[in-house]
Scaffold this motif. Structure first.
Motif, PDB file in Angstrom:
ATOM      1  N   VAL A   1       1.139  -1.188  -0.049  1.00 37.51           N
ATOM      2  CA  VAL A   1      -0.125   0.115   0.033  1.00 37.51           C
ATOM      3  C   VAL A   1       0.887   1.312  -0.114  1.00 37.51           C
ATOM      4  O   VAL A   1       0.539   2.081  -0.876  1.00 37.51           O
ATOM      5  N   LYS A   2       1.705   1.285   0.725  1.00 38.15           N
ATOM      6  CA  LYS A   2       2.875   2.419   0.932  1.00 38.15           C
ATOM      7  C   LYS A   2       3.442   2.533  -0.357  1.00 38.15           C
ATOM      8  O   LYS A   2       3.703   3.835  -0.847  1.00 38.15           O
ATOM      9  N   ALA A   3       3.878   1.482  -1.039  1.00 39.07           N
ATOM     10  CA  ALA A   3       4.495   1.719  -2.462  1.00 39.07           C
ATOM     11  C   ALA A   3       3.451   2.002  -3.628  1.00 39.07           C
ATOM     12  O   ALA A   3       3.759   2.049  -4.694  1.00 39.07           O
ATOM     13  N   GLY A   4       2.240   2.258  -3.135  1.00 37.38           N
ATOM     14  CA  GLY A   4       1.241   2.718  -4.319  1.00 37.38           C
ATOM     15  C   GLY A   4       0.546   1.552  -5.014  1.00 37.38           C
ATOM     16  O   GLY A   4      -0.325   1.926  -5.972  1.00 37.38           O
ATOM     17  N   TYR A   5       0.495   0.324  -4.260  1.00 37.65           N
ATOM     18  CA  TYR A   5      -0.194  -0.756  -5.003  1.00 37.65           C
ATOM     19  C   TYR A   5      -1.752  -0.575  -4.175  1.00 37.65           C
ATOM     20  O   TYR A   5      -2.026  -0.263  -3.166  1.00 37.65           O
ATOM     21  N   ALA A   6      -2.679  -1.324  -5.054  1.00 35.28           N
ATOM     22  CA  ALA A   6      -4.119  -1.276  -4.381  1.00 35.28           C
ATOM     23  C   ALA A   6      -3.878  -3.060  -4.201  1.00 35.28           C
ATOM     24  O   ALA A   6      -3.306  -3.795  -4.790  1.00 35.28           O
ATOM     25  N   VAL A   7      -4.575  -3.303  -2.740  1.00 36.64           N
ATOM     26  CA  VAL A   7      -4.016  -4.678  -2.264  1.00 36.64           C
ATOM     27  C   VAL A   7      -5.391  -5.432  -2.170  1.00 36.64           C
ATOM     28  O   VAL A   7      -6.423  -4.890  -1.328  1.00 36.64           O
ATOM     29  N   VAL A   8      -5.512  -6.610  -2.872  1.00 38.35           N
ATOM     30  CA  VAL A   8      -6.505  -7.375  -2.319  1.00 38.35           C
ATOM     31  C   VAL A   8      -6.099  -8.364  -1.421  1.00 38.35           C
ATOM     32  O   VAL A   8      -5.050  -9.416  -1.586  1.00 38.35           O
ATOM     33  N   PHE A   9      -6.485  -8.459  -0.162  1.00 41.53           N
ATOM     34  CA  PHE A   9      -5.977  -9.200   0.915  1.00 41.53           C
ATOM     35  C   PHE A   9      -6.778 -10.410   1.195  1.00 41.53           C
ATOM     36  O   PHE A   9      -7.780 -10.261   2.027  1.00 41.53           O
ATOM     37  N   LEU A  10      -6.399 -11.489   0.603  1.00 42.33           N
ATOM     38  CA  LEU A  10      -7.130 -12.784   0.836  1.00 42.33           C
ATOM     39  C   LEU A  10      -6.510 -13.575   1.865  1.00 42.33           C
ATOM     40  O   LEU A  10      -5.374 -14.182   1.808  1.00 42.33           O
ATOM     41  N   HIS A  11      -7.173 -13.293   3.196  1.00 37.41           N
ATOM     42  CA  HIS A  11      -6.414 -14.097   4.431  1.00 37.41           C
ATOM     43  C   HIS A  11      -7.401 -15.025   4.786  1.00 37.41           C
ATOM     44  O   HIS A  11      -8.761 -15.050   4.867  1.00 37.41           O
ATOM     45  N   ARG A  12      -6.729 -15.990   5.774  1.00 38.69           N
ATOM     46  CA  ARG A  12      -7.277 -16.717   6.733  1.00 38.69           C
ATOM     47  C   ARG A  12      -8.164 -15.993   7.725  1.00 38.69           C
ATOM     48  O   ARG A  12      -7.557 -15.309   8.574  1.00 38.69           O
ATOM     49  N   ARG A  13      -9.451 -16.224   7.960  1.00 38.35           N
ATOM     50  CA  ARG A  13     -10.170 -15.664   9.141  1.00 38.35           C
ATOM     51  C   ARG A  13      -9.555 -15.860  10.422  1.00 38.35           C
ATOM     52  O   ARG A  13      -9.071 -16.940  10.902  1.00 38.35           O
ATOM     53  N   GLY A  14      -9.246 -14.555  10.982  1.00 42.38           N
ATOM     54  CA  GLY A  14      -8.865 -14.625  12.489  1.00 42.38           C
ATOM     55  C   GLY A  14      -7.305 -14.325  12.553  1.00 42.38           C
ATOM     56  O   GLY A  14      -6.587 -14.555  13.583  1.00 42.38           O
ATOM     57  N   THR A  15      -6.448 -14.454  11.320  1.00 44.80           N
ATOM     58  CA  THR A  15      -5.144 -14.334  11.293  1.00 44.80           C
ATOM     59  C   THR A  15      -4.736 -12.837  11.385  1.00 44.80           C
ATOM     60  O   THR A  15      -5.379 -11.866  11.400  1.00 44.80           O
ATOM     61  N   ILE A  16      -3.473 -12.514  11.686  1.00 43.36           N
ATOM     62  CA  ILE A  16      -2.860 -11.042  11.746  1.00 43.36           C
ATOM     63  C   ILE A  16      -3.576 -10.160  10.576  1.00 43.36           C
ATOM     64  O   ILE A  16      -3.419 -10.644   9.389  1.00 43.36           O
ATOM     65  N   MET A  17      -3.839  -8.784  10.740  1.00 42.06           N
ATOM     66  CA  MET A  17      -4.392  -8.104   9.711  1.00 42.06           C
ATOM     67  C   MET A  17      -3.464  -6.882   9.476  1.00 42.06           C
ATOM     68  O   MET A  17      -2.653  -6.659  10.450  1.00 42.06           O
ATOM     69  N   PRO A  18      -3.187  -6.330   8.147  1.00 44.38           N
ATOM     70  CA  PRO A  18      -2.498  -5.033   8.259  1.00 44.38           C
ATOM     71  C   PRO A  18      -2.924  -3.911   9.329  1.00 44.38           C
ATOM     72  O   PRO A  18      -4.073  -3.803   9.483  1.00 44.38           O
ATOM     73  N   TYR A  19      -1.763  -3.247   9.644  1.00 43.46           N
ATOM     74  CA  TYR A  19      -2.063  -2.096  10.589  1.00 43.46           C
ATOM     75  C   TYR A  19      -2.450  -2.356  12.007  1.00 43.46           C
ATOM     76  O   TYR A  19      -2.246  -1.596  12.781  1.00 43.46           O
ATOM     77  N   THR A  20      -2.674  -3.589  12.429  1.00 44.88           N
ATOM     78  CA  THR A  20      -3.033  -3.886  13.554  1.00 44.88           C
ATOM     79  C   THR A  20      -2.000  -5.039  14.409  1.00 44.88           C
ATOM     80  O   THR A  20      -2.431  -5.623  15.330  1.00 44.88           O
ATOM     81  N   ARG A  21      -0.950  -5.408  13.432  1.00 46.66           N
ATOM     82  CA  ARG A  21      -0.237  -6.659  13.732  1.00 46.66           C
ATOM     83  C   ARG A  21       0.615  -6.367  15.162  1.00 46.66           C
ATOM     84  O   ARG A  21       1.054  -7.311  15.658  1.00 46.66           O
ATOM     85  N   SER A  22       0.895  -5.127  15.505  1.00 42.43           N
ATOM     86  CA  SER A  22       1.749  -4.948  16.710  1.00 42.43           C
ATOM     87  C   SER A  22       0.683  -4.838  17.840  1.00 42.43           C
ATOM     88  O   SER A  22       1.275  -4.531  18.942  1.00 42.43           O
ATOM     89  N   LEU A  23      -0.442  -5.002  17.734  1.00 47.35           N
ATOM     90  CA  LEU A  23      -1.063  -4.887  18.905  1.00 47.35           C
ATOM     91  C   LEU A  23      -1.326  -6.201  19.791  1.00 47.35           C
ATOM     92  O   LEU A  23      -0.969  -7.218  19.268  1.00 47.35           O
ATOM     93  N   PRO A  24      -1.521  -6.239  21.063  1.00 44.49           N
ATOM     94  CA  PRO A  24      -1.350  -7.539  21.737  1.00 44.49           C
ATOM     95  C   PRO A  24      -2.621  -8.413  21.324  1.00 44.49           C
ATOM     96  O   PRO A  24      -3.571  -7.918  20.793  1.00 44.49           O
ATOM     97  N   GLU A  25      -2.364  -9.567  21.891  1.00 41.50           N
ATOM     98  CA  GLU A  25      -3.496 -10.696  21.322  1.00 41.50           C
ATOM     99  C   GLU A  25      -4.837 -10.278  21.681  1.00 41.50           C
ATOM    100  O   GLU A  25      -6.018 -10.548  20.969  1.00 41.50           O
ATOM    101  N   ASP A  26      -5.076  -9.596  22.956  1.00 39.37           N
ATOM    102  CA  ASP A  26      -6.334  -9.392  23.428  1.00 39.37           C
ATOM    103  C   ASP A  26      -6.688  -8.014  24.083  1.00 39.37           C
ATOM    104  O   ASP A  26      -6.743  -7.964  25.052  1.00 39.37           O
ATOM    105  N   PRO A  27      -6.328  -7.213  23.036  1.00 37.34           N
ATOM    106  CA  PRO A  27      -5.997  -5.558  23.387  1.00 37.34           C
ATOM    107  C   PRO A  27      -7.048  -5.056  24.477  1.00 37.34           C
ATOM    108  O   PRO A  27      -6.891  -4.465  25.312  1.00 37.34           O
TER     109      PRO A  27
END
Lengths: 326, 326
Positions: free
Chosen positions: A95-121
């Protein structure tokens, strides 16, 4: 029919792919998904961008592991371990480099922009007393928006489309829909296939309808191989897209050899070889022109290997676009 | 040696339990865990409480599914589906009813007091713009503290000890430590075993060290039965504790019969029979005195089946304490 190196002939690959898709439980709301992806691709492809043919590039990042149900009314399943860290982090850099991103992810796994949060914030915050918990949370939120300055850009700019999957059946059907929707982008499309995809599955029709009973001794299971969709992605779904797959092994001795085999067999533009124990420190980018090791910048405590990796990929993709359009 | 109904003789059960524990990878920080649980039990058992022998009761609630690793350096594993909703909800009601709760849960599943939150609450909030996102979150927090008035009580009163597990090996070793620490409580101890425990496992020593390779055709696996620890929990670990296990089936035809068999075979005080599709609406409490159906109060939109279920259990546990102490 298998050839010497274990590759399937074209006919039998087609057959195993057909058999996989016809035996899969139908994807729910597939028309709706198709429309959403096409709209996202169309919107972004009409936006002018500097360089690279004058239009915004779109990358499909896959992330997290797929499951293989062992019973139709799913209680037990085989899972592939993957936190989704690689995919989520890379999506941010794209995203930072200017791409549009289709994020096909496993439900419940780490998401962009919240990865540094504790498990149960929220629960962590709530365990302080009344007033200070809310103060703590607000500071926390400011911290995120501070450390992720590209979050507002991603959200406001419609640069991130999040699509969740759980099973191998959902994953491959969704990947097919996304790839076909991205086909018109030609070389501006990229696939960054970081998801941990199951190698084996139980065909839906041969699966136990009810929960397997445990009373009758040991359980013997026969799983069949998931057909390698990379070949058909390159050949039919999106032939001009820039394709990057991942190879994860726990045994370093066979890693590069297997990555090299995948590169040639599935005609990938790059295969990222990573070993389970060192995958956050280094990876090796395998291309037909050679192998490039990529390291995390160890002089920076918060650095990651995804930053230099995505930078290298962006450059290679730009070169690829120029060469293809020439 | 198997008897007619599939029950193992005492000797071969002991053997299969010994073989399970000796083949399991050693639990990390087990001494630390033992100390924490003993401290929690001791602290709560010295606190006076109305009725039931004058002391606070302690319940171990297990929640979520266990995994079975298929490789030693774990990439693939078999998982049991369980959101942890039943365990988390019940834990809240037990706290409300004056129990201290040891919450043995699968890492990442639903936790008490935050179960009504959306899956990705922070990201959802952040997707609004700056100011209103923080306002929204504060309202959200007030809502939680409003709808969960017993949260401060649980936190301040040291009534909830949260212990996470992932694999079947961790789960059973932790359960053993907890049960032995709760043994001195006699009938004041309760086990509410709502976790979805794997029935089959791959013994650690026979497991592949490295990732299983997919190049060589279908995968045949032989899994052996996990020994039924309920019997040894009742017989040795905590013989006087009130024990409740769960039986989940997808096939209603065999459900009650199997629950009844479990009640007698493992000498449970109650078995809660639930069917996958209706488990949030009704369960059947199976005891030696008969079967009691328990329904969610459908006249209330936010009601759940855990409220009447835990109330019934609390009453039965009180009677049990009186009868045992008599």
């Amino acid at each position: 029919m298998e050839s010497g190196d274990g590759a399937l002939s074209a006919t039998s690959l087609d057959e195993s792919i057909t058999s996989f898709f016809t035996s899969a439980p139908p994807l729910k709301e597939s028309d709706n998904l198709r429309e959403r992806v096409m709209e996202f691709v169309e919107l972004n492809s009409t936006i002018a961008a500097a360089g690279d043919g004058g239009h915004r590039k779109v990358v499909c990042v896959t992330s997290g592991g797929t499951t293989v149900p062992l019973e139709q009314r799913c209680v037990r399943y085989i899972d592939n371990f993957s936190s989704g860290h690689r995919g989520a982090t890379s999506a941010e850099y794209f995203v930072k480099a200017g791409y549009a991103v289709v994020f096909l992810h496993r439900r419940g796994t780490i998401m962009p922009y919240t990865r540094s949060l504790p498990e149960d914030p929220l629960l962590e915050c709530l365990e302080l007393d009344g007033d200070s918990s809310i103060r703590g949370l607000i500071e926390f939120l400011s911290l995120i928006t501070h450390t992720s300055p590209h979050l507002p850009q991603a959200v406001a700019g419609n640069l991130l489309l999040k699509l969740p999957f759980t099973t191998i059946f959902e994953y491959l059907q969704m990947l097919q829909i996304i790839a076909k929707a991205m086909k018109p982008l030609g070389p501006l499309a990229m696939f960054y296939l970081a998801a941990a995809v199951s190698d084996f599955y139980v065909p839906w029709q041969t699966m136990a309808e009810h929960k397997i009973q445990s009373a009758s001794g040991p359980l013997d299971m026969r799983l069949v191989q998931v057909p390698k969709m990379l070949a058909i992605l390159r050949k039919e779904w999106a032939p001009l897209a820039f394709c990057i797959s991942f190879k994860l092994e726990t045994d370093s001795k066979i890693l590069l050899e297997k990555a090299d085999m995948a590169l040639r067999k599935y005609k990938m533009h790059m295969v990222i070889a990573n070993e389970l124990l060192t995958r956050k420190e280094e990876v090796t980018v395998v291309t037909v022109d050679g192998k490039i090791p990529v390291y995390r910048d160890k002089s920076q405590p918060d650095s990651d290997v995804e930053q230099p990796l995505t930078e290298l990929i962006r450059n290679k993709h730009s070169t690829y676009i120029k060469n293809t359009n020439r």
